[in-house]
Design a protein around this motif. Structure first.
Motif, mmCIF file in Angstrom:
data_model
loop_
_atom_site.group_PDB
_atom_site.id
_atom_site.type_symbol
_atom_site.label_atom_id
_atom_site.label_comp_id
_atom_site.label_asym_id
_atom_site.label_seq_id
_atom_site.Cartn_x
_atom_site.Cartn_y
_atom_site.Cartn_z
ATOM 1 N N PRO A 43 23.880 -20.629 71.606
ATOM 2 C CA PRO A 43 25.184 -21.050 71.343
ATOM 3 C C PRO A 43 25.898 -19.946 70.917
ATOM 4 O O PRO A 43 25.436 -19.029 70.013
ATOM 5 C CB PRO A 43 25.136 -22.292 70.190
ATOM 6 N N ALA A 44 27.559 -20.258 70.577
ATOM 7 C CA ALA A 44 28.344 -20.008 69.779
ATOM 8 C C ALA A 44 29.423 -20.240 69.221
ATOM 9 O O ALA A 44 28.877 -21.868 70.225
ATOM 10 C CB ALA A 44 29.095 -18.705 70.397
ATOM 11 N N GLN A 45 29.915 -20.524 68.505
ATOM 12 C CA GLN A 45 31.224 -21.173 67.899
ATOM 13 C C GLN A 45 32.598 -21.228 67.739
ATOM 14 O O GLN A 45 32.988 -19.911 67.635
ATOM 15 C CB GLN A 45 30.047 -21.354 66.240
ATOM 16 N N HIS A 46 32.500 -21.067 69.032
ATOM 17 C CA HIS A 46 33.996 -20.275 69.967
ATOM 18 C C HIS A 46 34.691 -21.698 70.091
ATOM 19 O O HIS A 46 34.816 -22.865 70.057
ATOM 20 C CB HIS A 46 33.709 -19.010 70.739
ATOM 21 N N MET A 47 35.080 -21.435 71.575
ATOM 22 C CA MET A 47 36.383 -22.317 72.095
ATOM 23 C C MET A 47 36.862 -21.530 73.504
ATOM 24 O O MET A 47 35.887 -20.952 74.050
ATOM 25 C CB MET A 47 37.576 -22.541 71.284
ATOM 26 N N SER A 48 36.950 -21.839 74.437
ATOM 27 C CA SER A 48 37.299 -21.273 75.390
ATOM 28 C C SER A 48 38.898 -21.569 75.907
ATOM 29 O O SER A 48 39.712 -22.962 75.625
ATOM 30 C CB SER A 48 36.634 -21.757 76.791
ATOM 31 N N GLY A 49 39.412 -20.874 77.397
ATOM 32 C CA GLY A 49 40.215 -21.637 77.891
ATOM 33 C C GLY A 49 41.479 -20.703 78.261
ATOM 34 O O GLY A 49 41.759 -19.829 77.256
ATOM 35 N N ARG A 50 42.121 -20.870 79.437
ATOM 36 C CA ARG A 50 43.139 -19.495 79.797
ATOM 37 C C ARG A 50 44.884 -20.685 80.191
ATOM 38 O O ARG A 50 45.472 -20.692 79.242
ATOM 39 C CB ARG A 50 42.970 -19.289 81.170
ATOM 40 N N LEU A 51 44.183 -22.049 80.171
ATOM 41 C CA LEU A 51 45.633 -23.005 80.001
ATOM 42 C C LEU A 51 44.718 -24.029 79.586
ATOM 43 O O LEU A 51 45.039 -24.740 78.172
ATOM 44 C CB LEU A 51 45.809 -23.436 81.331
ATOM 45 N N ALA A 52 44.148 -24.751 79.676
ATOM 46 C CA ALA A 52 43.791 -26.220 79.434
ATOM 47 C C ALA A 52 42.096 -25.289 78.783
ATOM 48 O O ALA A 52 41.570 -24.744 78.715
ATOM 49 C CB ALA A 52 42.707 -27.400 80.062
ATOM 50 N N GLN A 53 42.466 -25.859 76.814
ATOM 51 C CA GLN A 53 41.174 -25.870 76.121
ATOM 52 C C GLN A 53 39.943 -26.595 76.414
ATOM 53 O O GLN A 53 39.929 -27.672 76.693
ATOM 54 C CB GLN A 53 41.952 -26.263 75.126
ATOM 55 N N ARG A 54 39.005 -25.695 76.373
ATOM 56 C CA ARG A 54 37.954 -26.154 76.037
ATOM 57 C C ARG A 54 36.983 -27.343 77.204
ATOM 58 O O ARG A 54 35.706 -27.845 77.055
ATOM 59 C CB ARG A 54 37.179 -27.350 74.957
ATOM 60 N N GLN A 55 37.590 -26.392 78.594
ATOM 61 C CA GLN A 55 37.063 -26.996 79.870
ATOM 62 C C GLN A 55 35.734 -26.358 80.458
ATOM 63 O O GLN A 55 35.225 -26.705 81.478
ATOM 64 C CB GLN A 55 37.708 -27.317 80.805
ATOM 65 N N THR A 56 35.555 -24.897 79.639
ATOM 66 C CA THR A 56 34.779 -24.345 79.804
ATOM 67 C C THR A 56 33.965 -23.414 78.570
ATOM 68 O O THR A 56 34.499 -23.676 77.704
ATOM 69 C CB THR A 56 35.030 -22.977 81.254
ATOM 70 N N LEU A 57 32.682 -23.679 79.074
ATOM 71 C CA LEU A 57 31.826 -23.450 78.049
ATOM 72 C C LEU A 57 31.274 -21.326 77.554
ATOM 73 O O LEU A 57 32.205 -21.158 78.385
ATOM 74 C CB LEU A 57 30.430 -23.273 78.441
ATOM 75 N N TRP A 58 31.116 -21.188 76.154
ATOM 76 C CA TRP A 58 31.465 -20.041 76.207
ATOM 77 C C TRP A 58 29.800 -20.420 75.599
ATOM 78 O O TRP A 58 29.519 -20.644 75.082
ATOM 79 C CB TRP A 58 32.654 -20.017 74.671
ATOM 80 N N ALA A 59 29.646 -18.807 74.926
ATOM 81 C CA ALA A 59 28.204 -18.459 75.015
ATOM 82 C C ALA A 59 27.506 -16.664 74.589
ATOM 83 O O ALA A 59 28.410 -16.330 74.660
ATOM 84 C CB ALA A 59 27.538 -18.981 76.569
ATOM 85 N N SER A 60 26.011 -17.058 73.708
ATOM 86 C CA SER A 60 25.886 -16.006 73.248
ATOM 87 C C SER A 60 24.586 -15.621 74.312
ATOM 88 O O SER A 60 24.833 -16.692 75.270
ATOM 89 C CB SER A 60 25.303 -15.676 72.119
ATOM 90 N N TYR A 61 23.749 -14.460 74.765
ATOM 91 C CA TYR A 61 22.653 -14.322 75.159
ATOM 92 C C TYR A 61 21.396 -13.899 74.553
ATOM 93 O O TYR A 61 21.836 -13.224 74.016
ATOM 94 C CB TYR A 61 23.184 -13.317 77.065
ATOM 95 N N VAL A 62 20.649 -13.870 74.953
ATOM 96 C CA VAL A 62 19.365 -13.236 74.318
ATOM 97 C C VAL A 62 18.881 -12.312 75.712
ATOM 98 O O VAL A 62 18.923 -13.006 76.621
ATOM 99 C CB VAL A 62 18.350 -14.501 74.212
ATOM 100 N N LEU A 63 18.813 -10.953 75.501
ATOM 101 C CA LEU A 63 18.561 -10.083 76.641
ATOM 102 C C LEU A 63 16.992 -9.732 76.674
ATOM 103 O O LEU A 63 16.944 -8.806 75.577
ATOM 104 C CB LEU A 63 19.435 -9.596 77.181
ATOM 105 N N GLU A 64 15.573 -10.559 76.881
ATOM 106 C CA GLU A 64 14.474 -10.071 77.092
ATOM 107 C C GLU A 64 14.167 -8.902 77.649
ATOM 108 O O GLU A 64 14.218 -9.064 78.785
ATOM 109 C CB GLU A 64 13.868 -11.009 76.893
ATOM 110 N N LEU A 65 13.746 -7.457 77.710
ATOM 111 C CA LEU A 65 13.492 -6.402 78.221
ATOM 112 C C LEU A 65 11.800 -6.495 78.104
ATOM 113 O O LEU A 65 11.127 -6.628 76.714
ATOM 114 C CB LEU A 65 14.266 -5.745 77.966
ATOM 115 N N PRO A 66 11.188 -5.170 78.407
ATOM 116 C CA PRO A 66 9.906 -5.320 78.854
ATOM 117 C C PRO A 66 9.755 -4.223 77.391
ATOM 118 O O PRO A 66 9.977 -3.206 77.304
ATOM 119 C CB PRO A 66 9.434 -4.270 80.041
#
Length: 342
Positions: free
Chosen positions: A200-223
């Motif tokens: 999760p991230a606490q944000h929003m999205s939108g190029r024209l319409a708002q929040r129709q797509t999700l926003w995210a952070s990521y965990v990258l697990e490497l060896p």
């Protein structure tokens, strides 16, 4: 409609989203009901901020950069090259991973608006090695750039992004089989022993319409290593929850800059960026989302100055490489004050 705007998720896709816990009434939602709308930053207040902005919102001379041969063999340890704002390259475990690339020179749908600072736009798609994985955090123009994506098309093996963002890429003729869309806490394997989880991230999205797509952070697990790729986010309890579930982290790349109290819910202040790194259990913090574009009216280098004061008080190690200067995990933090001019 201009192609740079992309395309909203199809109705069929939206129907599939309807059963998700973070989706309601045709829109994605933040945790705990936190919601921001552009109307929360009224035009009158924004105009007043614009009229009162200091001359130092942009640097007085070119931003210092380092020219690095990105095609040279990478070190054995994870290696990060920051391109300014929220664009960076990760080379680790035999993979080349590109995050939120914006190389067109502008963080807007129009080339004449929100221009990159002189010096900060030192890299382009032609400088990049072949990309194994392109990672996108959300679809705002300073993270998802139409011209850059067109130049990358055919040069990336795979794209990972939050739910709904694939609609833009399909409209821009990316092969559907290359696209992986994730909801929060969904994961995908990038290679044996390399796992990417949307968080999760606490944000929003939108190029024209708002929040129709999700926003995210990521965990990258490497060896042998774990990185947190923060995207954009306001401060909230999700950082501590992510740290407890997925941490601790060897390195956290977190937003620090282009903040304003009018949109405080969806962008951290520098002191909150430090606290987020602490919540995550980050051994080292690498601040991004600054030094390339003016999206708010604070002095261009205020974010890093404020962050370092807070980090030193909290005992949080911070590395601040120049644009293009490689940082390899395990190296001492870089703290030369290359930003120390108006």
């Amino acid at each position: 409609m201009l192609k740079t705007f992309g395309a909203a998720p199809s109705r069929e896709t939206q129907r599939r989203f309807a059963a998700l816990p973070n989706y309601a009434d045709g829109r994605f939602e933040n945790l705990d009901g936190v919601r921001f709308s552009p109307s929360d930053a009224p035009m009158s207040r924004m105009l007043l901020d614009f009229l009162r902005k200091p001359a130092t919102v942009t640097p007085s001379r070119p931003v210092p950069t380092v020219r690095t041969d990105l095609r040279a063999p990478a070190p054995a340890a994870p290696n990060i090259v920051w391109f300014g704002h929220s664009s960076y390259l990760i080379r680790a475990a035999g993979l080349t991973i590109l995050v939120d690339p914006v190389f067109s020179g502008a963080a807007s749908p129009f080339a004449f608006a929100v221009k990159a600072y002189p010096g900060a736009d030192a890299y382009g798609v032609s400088d990049l090695p072949p990309i194994d994985v392109l990672v996108l955090t959300h679809d705002h123009y300073d993270h998802l750039d139409y011209a850059t994506l067109l130049a990358l098309r055919g040069k990336v093996k795979r794209v990972v992004m939050p739910l709904g963002v694939g609609g833009h890429l399909r409209a821009w003729h990316f092969a559907p089989e290359l696209l992986t869309e994730l909801n929060w806490h969904e994961a995908t394997e990038l290679a044996p022993g390399v796992r990417l989880t949307a968080t999760p991230a606490q944000h929003m999205s939108g190029r024209l319409a708002q929040r129709q797509t999700l926003w995210a952070s990521y965990v990258l697990e490497l060896p042998g290593a774990r990185l947190f790729l923060g995207g954009d986010s306001g401060y909230g309890p999700h950082f501590k929850a992510i740290g407890e579930q997925y941490g601790p982290f060897d390195l956290a790349l977190l937003e620090n800059g282009q903040y304003n109290l009018h949109w405080h819910l969806i962008h951290t202040l520098p002191e909150e960026t430090v606290q987020a790194a602490r919540d995550l259990g980050a051994a080292t913090l690498l601040p991004v989302h600054w030094a390339k574009f003016t999206l708010a009216y604070h002095p261009w280098n205020e974010p890093i100055r404020r962050l370092l004061v807070a980090a030193d008080a909290a005992g949080q190690p911070v590395t601040v490489p120049r644009i293009g200067e490689p940082y390899t995990l395990g190296q001492p933090p870089r703290r030369e004050a290359w930003w120390d001019f108006d």
